[in-house]
Design a protein around this motif. Structure first.
Motif, PDB file in Angstrom:
ATOM      1  N   ILE A   1       0.069   7.920  -6.116  1.00 19.86           N
ATOM      2  CA  ILE A   1      -0.100   6.772  -5.224  1.00 19.86           C
ATOM      3  C   ILE A   1      -1.111   5.811  -5.838  1.00 19.86           C
ATOM      4  CG2 ILE A   1      -0.744   5.983  -2.917  1.00 19.86           C
ATOM      5  CD1 ILE A   1       1.829   7.622  -3.004  1.00 19.86           C
ATOM      6  N   VAL A   2      -0.653   4.633  -6.164  1.00 16.89           N
ATOM      7  CA  VAL A   2      -1.498   3.641  -6.832  1.00 16.89           C
ATOM      8  C   VAL A   2      -2.574   3.134  -5.872  1.00 16.89           C
ATOM      9  CG1 VAL A   2      -1.531   1.398  -7.991  1.00 16.89           C
ATOM     10  CG2 VAL A   2       0.405   2.954  -8.331  1.00 16.89           C
TER      11      VAL A   2
ATOM     12  N   TRP B   1     -10.245   8.125 -17.439  1.00 21.72           N
ATOM     13  CA  TRP B   1      -8.898   7.692 -17.847  1.00 21.72           C
ATOM     14  C   TRP B   1      -7.985   8.900 -17.729  1.00 21.72           C
ATOM     15  CZ3 TRP B   1      -5.399   9.450 -21.372  1.00 21.72           C
ATOM     16  CH2 TRP B   1      -4.369   8.595 -21.768  1.00 21.72           C
ATOM     17  N   ARG B   2      -6.799   8.714 -17.184  1.00 21.54           N
ATOM     18  CA  ARG B   2      -5.930   9.863 -16.965  1.00 21.54           C
ATOM     19  C   ARG B   2      -4.459   9.459 -17.040  1.00 21.54           C
ATOM     20  NH1 ARG B   2      -7.949   7.625 -12.511  1.00 21.54           N
ATOM     21  NH2 ARG B   2      -6.619   7.403 -10.660  1.00 21.54           N
ATOM     22  N   LEU B   3      -3.600  10.467 -17.170  1.00 26.27           N
ATOM     23  CA  LEU B   3      -2.159  10.281 -17.110  1.00 26.27           C
ATOM     24  C   LEU B   3      -1.659  10.742 -15.753  1.00 26.27           C
ATOM     25  CD1 LEU B   3      -0.977  11.540 -20.617  1.00 26.27           C
ATOM     26  CD2 LEU B   3      -0.908   9.180 -19.771  1.00 26.27           C
ATOM     27  N   GLU B   4      -0.830   9.925 -15.116  1.00 28.60           N
ATOM     28  CA  GLU B   4      -0.297  10.267 -13.799  1.00 28.60           C
ATOM     29  C   GLU B   4       1.225  10.206 -13.812  1.00 28.60           C
ATOM     30  OE1 GLU B   4      -1.962  11.395 -11.408  1.00 28.60           O
ATOM     31  OE2 GLU B   4      -4.037  10.725 -11.620  1.00 28.60           O
TER      32      GLU B   4
ATOM     33  N   LYS C   1       0.839  -1.193   0.000  1.00 28.31           N
ATOM     34  CA  LYS C   1       0.000   0.000   0.000  1.00 28.31           C
ATOM     35  C   LYS C   1       0.875   1.244   0.000  1.00 28.31           C
ATOM     36  CE  LYS C   1      -3.935  -2.159   2.308  1.00 28.31           C
ATOM     37  NZ  LYS C   1      -4.769  -2.203   3.532  1.00 28.31           N
ATOM     38  N   ASN C   2       0.384   2.284  -0.663  1.00 22.89           N
ATOM     39  CA  ASN C   2       1.077   3.579  -0.777  1.00 22.89           C
ATOM     40  C   ASN C   2       2.273   3.549  -1.720  1.00 22.89           C
ATOM     41  OD1 ASN C   2      -0.693   4.914   1.068  1.00 22.89           O
ATOM     42  ND2 ASN C   2       0.440   3.997   2.765  1.00 22.89           N
ATOM     43  N   TYR C   3       2.374   2.512  -2.551  1.00 24.43           N
ATOM     44  CA  TYR C   3       3.397   2.515  -3.594  1.00 24.43           C
ATOM     45  C   TYR C   3       3.065   3.594  -4.619  1.00 24.43           C
ATOM     46  CZ  TYR C   3       6.746  -1.348  -3.147  1.00 24.43           C
ATOM     47  OH  TYR C   3       7.804  -2.147  -2.787  1.00 24.43           O
ATOM     48  N   THR C   4       4.117   4.231  -5.130  1.00 25.51           N
ATOM     49  CA  THR C   4       3.938   5.213  -6.195  1.00 25.51           C
ATOM     50  C   THR C   4       3.828   4.496  -7.533  1.00 25.51           C
ATOM     51  OG1 THR C   4       6.302   5.463  -6.599  1.00 25.51           O
ATOM     52  CG2 THR C   4       5.302   6.901  -4.920  1.00 25.51           C
ATOM     53  N   ALA C   5       3.412   5.258  -8.555  1.00 23.78           N
ATOM     54  CA  ALA C   5       3.318   4.690  -9.906  1.00 23.78           C
ATOM     55  C   ALA C   5       4.683   4.195 -10.376  1.00 23.78           C
ATOM     56  CB  ALA C   5       2.767   5.730 -10.868  1.00 23.78           C
ATOM     57  N   GLN C   6       5.734   4.932 -10.055  1.00 21.56           N
ATOM     58  CA  GLN C   6       7.078   4.520 -10.476  1.00 21.56           C
ATOM     59  C   GLN C   6       7.491   3.222  -9.774  1.00 21.56           C
ATOM     60  OE1 GLN C   6      10.344   7.202  -9.574  1.00 21.56           O
ATOM     61  NE2 GLN C   6      11.437   6.556 -11.417  1.00 21.56           N
ATOM     62  N   GLN C   7       7.178   3.096  -8.472  1.00 20.65           N
ATOM     63  CA  GLN C   7       7.499   1.865  -7.751  1.00 20.65           C
ATOM     64  C   GLN C   7       6.706   0.683  -8.310  1.00 20.65           C
ATOM     65  OE1 GLN C   7       6.609   3.544  -3.826  1.00 20.65           O
ATOM     66  NE2 GLN C   7       8.697   3.031  -3.173  1.00 20.65           N
ATOM     67  N   ALA C   8       5.439   0.930  -8.637  1.00 21.75           N
ATOM     68  CA  ALA C   8       4.619  -0.125  -9.227  1.00 21.75           C
ATOM     69  C   ALA C   8       5.179  -0.549 -10.580  1.00 21.75           C
ATOM     70  CB  ALA C   8       3.173   0.353  -9.374  1.00 21.75           C
ATOM     71  N   ALA C   9       5.650   0.426 -11.349  1.00 23.98           N
ATOM     72  CA  ALA C   9       6.255   0.117 -12.647  1.00 23.98           C
ATOM     73  C   ALA C   9       7.476  -0.772 -12.465  1.00 23.98           C
ATOM     74  CB  ALA C   9       6.633   1.402 -13.362  1.00 23.98           C
ATOM     75  N   GLY C  10       8.256  -0.525 -11.399  1.00 18.79           N
ATOM     76  CA  GLY C  10       9.441  -1.319 -11.126  1.00 18.79           C
ATOM     77  C   GLY C  10       9.133  -2.757 -10.772  1.00 18.79           C
ATOM     78  N   VAL C  11       7.924  -3.020 -10.252  1.00 23.91           N
ATOM     79  CA  VAL C  11       7.506  -4.387  -9.960  1.00 23.91           C
ATOM     80  C   VAL C  11       7.326  -5.170 -11.256  1.00 23.91           C
ATOM     81  CG1 VAL C  11       5.638  -5.792  -8.974  1.00 23.91           C
ATOM     82  CG2 VAL C  11       6.460  -3.771  -7.757  1.00 23.91           C
ATOM     83  N   ILE C  12       6.836  -4.479 -12.291  1.00 25.41           N
ATOM     84  CA  ILE C  12       6.667  -5.122 -13.601  1.00 25.41           C
ATOM     85  C   ILE C  12       8.036  -5.420 -14.213  1.00 25.41           C
ATOM     86  CG2 ILE C  12       5.725  -4.860 -15.928  1.00 25.41           C
ATOM     87  CD1 ILE C  12       3.632  -2.959 -14.751  1.00 25.41           C
ATOM     88  N   HIS C  13       8.917  -4.415 -14.220  1.00 26.20           N
ATOM     89  CA  HIS C  13      10.269  -4.579 -14.760  1.00 26.20           C
ATOM     90  C   HIS C  13      11.140  -3.435 -14.255  1.00 26.20           C
ATOM     91  CE1 HIS C  13      13.571  -5.257 -17.541  1.00 26.20           C
ATOM     92  NE2 HIS C  13      12.998  -6.388 -17.930  1.00 26.20           N
TER      93      HIS C  13
END
Length: 359
Positions: free
Chosen positions: A347-348, A339-342, A294-306
């Motif tokens: 915070i995801v 739909w939006r750009l962040e 919880k409280n991961y940022t979009a960039q941190q979430a992106a890092g989980v993917i790759h």
């Protein structure tokens, strides 16, 4: 991150884990070694997205569940906490007590009683003693260190440790103590047992299940923890249910008045207790639920993917699952303004559908 199943011998822990993992019923756990399984977390939202996008595969989020061998009667006829048991418990990020509330002479309770509250209090008391002993020793060491070198770091740590000691000395688990993020960070390396997030699953049989609500209410009142997650379930019924075909499962559930499999609720609760949530990616190849804190940022979430997505992050295309299901397509979500750009600091939210733009 993993959650540990903790309980007395013959509580139904291993049958619960085997059912969650889809393993055939075996003898009760007689090994002194803990057992780890990686379990898929059911998610109706992901199922719905898969139905809409019809991808080649669906990938559910997973959770690691650790079955710690149940406490047994020792040679002196008493149930005692062992060092190996405590070490196994300490190695988990959160705990799930599995507590027995059923009669079965063929698998006797190690204390020859059926009292779910007493079993919970036994575990809580033993874990409090463990924490209290550690905190007492830590205070003594810190006081000696402060005499040798007066450092603010040591003084601040002593203040936190003494606050924790006072709380546990009043027979209160540390998870009920008001601690800020800095306090929790300071304590995180000590593996304090009563600081770990907790949920409880009480294993009823068919006869005792009708009293589940009143029993759980009494337990919450006695423990003074109204927000504590306590889930009633029947390991035997859930095991039998898991062996049936989907259409037979529905008939079985209707016959027993079961609205939802308790296993699904146990897994969702474990996910919640660990402080985890899911976001989704969708497409022709796969729909996937990704696990993040919880409280991961979009960039941190992106890092989980790759990891490249983290380093080369530009923007995240975001629409929440609820909004997507309302409009059923990204183009209509854009028209509706949902739909939006962040940017990278966004915070995801649990249930966000993300598409990562990267360089």
């Amino acid at each position: 991150m993993q959650i540990g199943l903790v309980g007395l011998h013959n509580s139904g822990k291993t049958l619960l884990l085997n059912t969650l993992a889809g393993i055939e019923k075996t003898e009760y756990h007689k090994s002194e070694e803990a057992k780890l399984e990686v379990i898929k977390v059911p998610d109706e939202r992901l199922n719905n997205l898969t139905y809409i996008f019809n991808p080649k595969k669906q990938v559910n989020a997973t959770i690691e569940i650790f079955d710690i061998p149940g406490l047994r009667v020792s040679d002196d006829g008493k149930v005692r906490i062992t060092t190996s048991f405590l070490n196994n418990v300490k190695n988990n990020d959160a705990l799930f007590y599995v507590i027995r509330h059923f009669e079965n002479a063929s698998v006797p309770h190690p204390m020859n009683r059926i009292n779910s509250l007493a079993d919970i209090e036994f575990l809580e008391t033993e874990f409090l003693f463990s924490d209290l002993s550690f905190l007492e020793n830590r205070i003594e060491k810190l006081k000696k260190d402060i005499l040798k070198r007066k450092e603010d770091r040591l003084t601040k740590e002593l203040e936190v440790i003494e606050k924790c000691y006072e709380h546990t000395n009043n027979e209160l688990p540390l998870r009920t103590l008001d601690l800020n993020e800095k306090d929790i960070s300071l304590l995180s390396g000590f593996q304090l047992l009563t600081l770990k997030p907790l949920a409880i699953a009480i294993n009823f049989d068919e006869n005792s299940m009708q009293d589940a609500s009143s029993i759980i209410g009494e337990i919450k009142e006695k423990l003074g923890q109204q927000n504590l997650e306590i889930i009633p379930f029947s390991a035997e019924i859930e095991y039998e249910l898991s062996k049936l075909e989907p259409e037979d499962q529905q008939m079985f559930m209707e016959e027993y008045g079961i609205k939802e499999s308790a296993l699904d609720k146990i897994l969702r609760t474990a996910f919640k207790v660990l402080g985890l949530q899911s976001f989704f990616t969708v497409g022709e190849d796969e729909t996937r639920a990704w696990t993040i804190k919880k409280n991961y940022t979009a960039q941190q979430a992106a890092g989980v993917i790759h990891t490249d997505f983290y380093n080369k992050f530009i923007r995240a295309e975001v629409v929440h699952y609820d909004d997507f299901m309302k409009y059923k397509s990204f183009s209509k979500c854009k028209e509706a303004g949902v739909w939006r750009l962040e940017g990278k600091e966004y915070i995801v939210a649990d249930g966000d559908i993300l598409n990562i733009r990267h360089s």
